[in-house]
Write a protein that holds these residues in place. Structure first.
Motif, PDB file in Angstrom:
ATOM      1  N   LEU A 263      68.983 -17.672 -20.036  1.00 38.11           N
ATOM      2  CA  LEU A 263      69.102 -19.089 -19.663  1.00 38.11           C
ATOM      3  C   LEU A 263      68.127 -19.438 -18.542  1.00 38.11           C
ATOM      4  CD1 LEU A 263      70.518 -21.816 -19.878  1.00 38.11           C
ATOM      5  CD2 LEU A 263      72.260 -20.970 -18.290  1.00 38.11           C
ATOM      6  N   ILE A 264      67.999 -18.558 -17.549  1.00 37.61           N
ATOM      7  CA  ILE A 264      67.055 -18.807 -16.451  1.00 37.61           C
ATOM      8  C   ILE A 264      65.629 -18.892 -16.990  1.00 37.61           C
ATOM      9  CG2 ILE A 264      66.055 -17.826 -14.352  1.00 37.61           C
ATOM     10  CD1 ILE A 264      68.755 -18.976 -13.859  1.00 37.61           C
ATOM     11  N   LEU A 265      65.291 -18.000 -17.910  1.00 40.55           N
ATOM     12  CA  LEU A 265      63.955 -18.045 -18.512  1.00 40.55           C
ATOM     13  C   LEU A 265      63.743 -19.354 -19.272  1.00 40.55           C
ATOM     14  CD1 LEU A 265      63.540 -14.394 -19.864  1.00 40.55           C
ATOM     15  CD2 LEU A 265      62.144 -15.500 -18.108  1.00 40.55           C
ATOM     16  N   ALA A 266      64.767 -19.803 -19.984  1.00 38.91           N
ATOM     17  CA  ALA A 266      64.650 -21.051 -20.745  1.00 38.91           C
ATOM     18  C   ALA A 266      64.502 -22.253 -19.814  1.00 38.91           C
ATOM     19  CB  ALA A 266      65.868 -21.229 -21.649  1.00 38.91           C
ATOM     20  N   LEU A 267      65.176 -22.216 -18.658  1.00 33.38           N
ATOM     21  CA  LEU A 267      65.132 -23.349 -17.731  1.00 33.38           C
ATOM     22  C   LEU A 267      63.873 -23.364 -16.878  1.00 33.38           C
ATOM     23  CD1 LEU A 267      68.843 -23.362 -16.457  1.00 33.38           C
ATOM     24  CD2 LEU A 267      67.790 -25.007 -18.014  1.00 33.38           C
ATOM     25  N   THR A 268      63.374 -22.187 -16.506  1.00 33.47           N
ATOM     26  CA  THR A 268      62.278 -22.118 -15.513  1.00 33.47           C
ATOM     27  C   THR A 268      61.012 -21.467 -16.042  1.00 33.47           C
ATOM     28  OG1 THR A 268      62.948 -19.955 -14.643  1.00 33.47           O
ATOM     29  CG2 THR A 268      64.039 -21.896 -13.710  1.00 33.47           C
ATOM     30  N   HIS A 269      61.116 -20.715 -17.145  1.00 32.43           N
ATOM     31  CA  HIS A 269      59.986 -19.931 -17.667  1.00 32.43           C
ATOM     32  C   HIS A 269      59.483 -18.939 -16.618  1.00 32.43           C
ATOM     33  CE1 HIS A 269      59.961 -22.712 -21.042  1.00 32.43           C
ATOM     34  NE2 HIS A 269      59.861 -23.718 -20.186  1.00 32.43           N
ATOM     35  N   SER A 270      60.367 -18.495 -15.738  1.00 31.17           N
ATOM     36  CA  SER A 270      59.985 -17.573 -14.671  1.00 31.17           C
ATOM     37  C   SER A 270      60.777 -16.282 -14.786  1.00 31.17           C
ATOM     38  CB  SER A 270      60.230 -18.209 -13.292  1.00 31.17           C
ATOM     39  OG  SER A 270      60.064 -17.255 -12.261  1.00 31.17           O
ATOM     40  N   ALA A 271      60.080 -15.174 -15.066  1.00 34.02           N
ATOM     41  CA  ALA A 271      60.731 -13.870 -15.115  1.00 34.02           C
ATOM     42  C   ALA A 271      61.186 -13.442 -13.722  1.00 34.02           C
ATOM     43  CB  ALA A 271      59.780 -12.831 -15.698  1.00 34.02           C
ATOM     44  N   VAL A 272      60.447 -13.908 -12.699  1.00 32.06           N
ATOM     45  CA  VAL A 272      60.802 -13.562 -11.321  1.00 32.06           C
ATOM     46  C   VAL A 272      62.170 -14.144 -10.964  1.00 32.06           C
ATOM     47  CG1 VAL A 272      60.182 -13.832  -8.889  1.00 32.06           C
ATOM     48  CG2 VAL A 272      58.404 -13.360 -10.582  1.00 32.06           C
ATOM     49  N   LEU A 273      62.380 -15.431 -11.279  1.00 31.41           N
ATOM     50  CA  LEU A 273      63.665 -16.058 -10.985  1.00 31.41           C
ATOM     51  C   LEU A 273      64.794 -15.410 -11.788  1.00 31.41           C
ATOM     52  CD1 LEU A 273      62.842 -19.868 -10.700  1.00 31.41           C
ATOM     53  CD2 LEU A 273      63.577 -18.309  -8.893  1.00 31.41           C
ATOM     54  N   ALA A 274      64.513 -15.004 -13.029  1.00 27.44           N
ATOM     55  CA  ALA A 274      65.514 -14.301 -13.823  1.00 27.44           C
ATOM     56  C   ALA A 274      65.899 -12.990 -13.152  1.00 27.44           C
ATOM     57  CB  ALA A 274      64.990 -14.048 -15.233  1.00 27.44           C
TER      58      ALA A 274
END
Length: 386
Positions: A23-34
């Motif tokens: 879900l984090i990847l879908a919302l932000t496209h950021s692997a770091v935030l995931a």
């Protein structure tokens, strides 16, 4: 009732472990935030282990489980609604992830301590073995379901997880017995109760030996499994094959949980602990040259065969060693002590795979298992354990 409810809630938690980063990847496209969300959850759970154990000894354990399930079900239902209405953001997901994990940290010691009020003392090993089977079943089903459900819709895995907690609430509500800790009114400051749990673990020889030895084995097992994922992916192995490899490894633990009751009473606890550490060292050593072949899963799965029997025996010993009013904090103290080092295993595996090789990483973890075997042989708490 306890077993069924926890099977469903554990499976729901396994769904969430994959669904949150997706879900984090879908919302932000950021692997770091995931990665930040996953790390923050792990750190939160680690920090909550000791106080959560003490809190579970203050209140009625059945009521504690019910409140935690209600809280988690409501949170995840709200998150599902936010996702459907396009109002979810990554900070909201982070908050939900942390609160759900924190509620689980309080639920788990309450459920574990309640076990001695549900089954007779002579059946603790069998009950704990059933718990191990539940854990490995959830580990097999949860992530696979998480990926499938997320493909149906971003909110689906979280809504299904909410339903699992509702069912867990229903089963916990039907449990009958006395689950209020003795002397619940005679309480000290929370930090003093935490210190009491630490003192019990250090004073009981078997628990002290486990707190010294088990971190090395958990570090080794976690590191090897993470290394396999990294090394195979680095070699271009498909995600489908990776899933099959992980399922094969988990199947070793599930099979071990099935045979665990047959081993209980036939081998001394010290012999079981020594055998699994020696087997881990030898089988990890045999797995190292197999990388990057998917066949590496076979020796690792074999190494997991004895894990449920050992874990079940150690869980029963922990329950028996702790005063009734301190079981929650003693259980969580042992859990924190035995799993804290494993948090460093993914980083260690990543450094080895990136700068040396996957085979060397598995070899290093095999050496760690060998060190644990030596400790099992020399520490009196395990050497003389019945």
């Amino acid at each position: 009732m306890l077993w069924i409810g926890q099977l469903l809630s554990d499976t729901g938690s396994g769904i969430g472990l994959l669904a949150y980063p997706l879900l984090i990847l879908a919302l932000t496209h950021s692997a770091v935030l995931a990665g930040v969300v996953g790390t923050a959850r792990a750190i939160t759970l680690l920090c909550l282990q000791l106080p959560a154990g003490a809190l579970s000894d203050r209140f009625d354990r059945r009521l504690t489980m019910i409140i935690c399930d209600i809280m988690r079900a409501v949170l995840l239902a709200l998150l599902g609604i936010l996702i459907v209405t396009d109002l979810a953001s990554w900070p909201v997901v982070l908050v939900v992830c942390l609160i759900e994990g924190g509620a689980g940290a309080i639920f788990n010691p309450a459920a574990a301590a309640a076990l001695s009020g549900i089954v007779p003392d002579r059946q603790l090993e069998q009950a704990a073995a059933a718990t191990e089977a539940r854990t490995y079943t959830a580990a097999l089903a949860g992530p696979a379901l998480g990926g499938t459900l997320f493909g149906l819709g971003q909110a689906v895995p979280f809504l299904v997880n909410a339903v699992s907690y509702v069912v867990s609430f229903g089963t916990a509500k039907r449990i009958r017995g006395q689950f209020r800790p003795e002397n619940a009114a005679e309480r000290k400051a929370l930090w003093r109760e935490v210190a009491d749990g630490l003192q019990v673990v250090w004073q009981v020889p078997i628990l002290r030996a486990v707190a010294i030895t088990a971190p090395l084995m958990n570090f080794a097992f976690t590191g090897v499994i993470f290394t396999v994922t990294l090394a195979l992916r680095q070699h271009g192995t498909s995600t489908a094959v990776l899933g099959l490899v992980q399922a094969t490894i988990a199947a070793g633990g599930l099979l071990g949980a099935i045979v665990a009751p047959r081993l209980q009473g036939r081998m001394r606890l010290g012999a079981l602990a020594t055998t699994i550490t020696l087997a881990g060292a030898l089988l990890f050593g045999a797995a190292a040259p197999l990388l990057p072949s998917p066949l590496v899963a076979a020796p690792i799965a074999l190494a997991l065969l004895l894990a449920p029997a050992v874990n079940a025996a150690l869980f029963a010993v922990t329950l028996r060693s702790a005063p009734a009013e301190m079981r929650g904090r003693v259980i969580n103290t042992v859990v924190m002590a035995t799993t804290a080092l494993a948090a460093l295993a993914p980083l260690t595996a990543g450094l080895f795979v990136q700068h040396v090789s996957g085979a060397w990483a598995v070899g290093a973890f095999a050496a760690t298992a060998a060190a644990a075997a030596v400790l099992c042989l020399i520490l009196p708490g395990l050497r003389h354990a019945t």
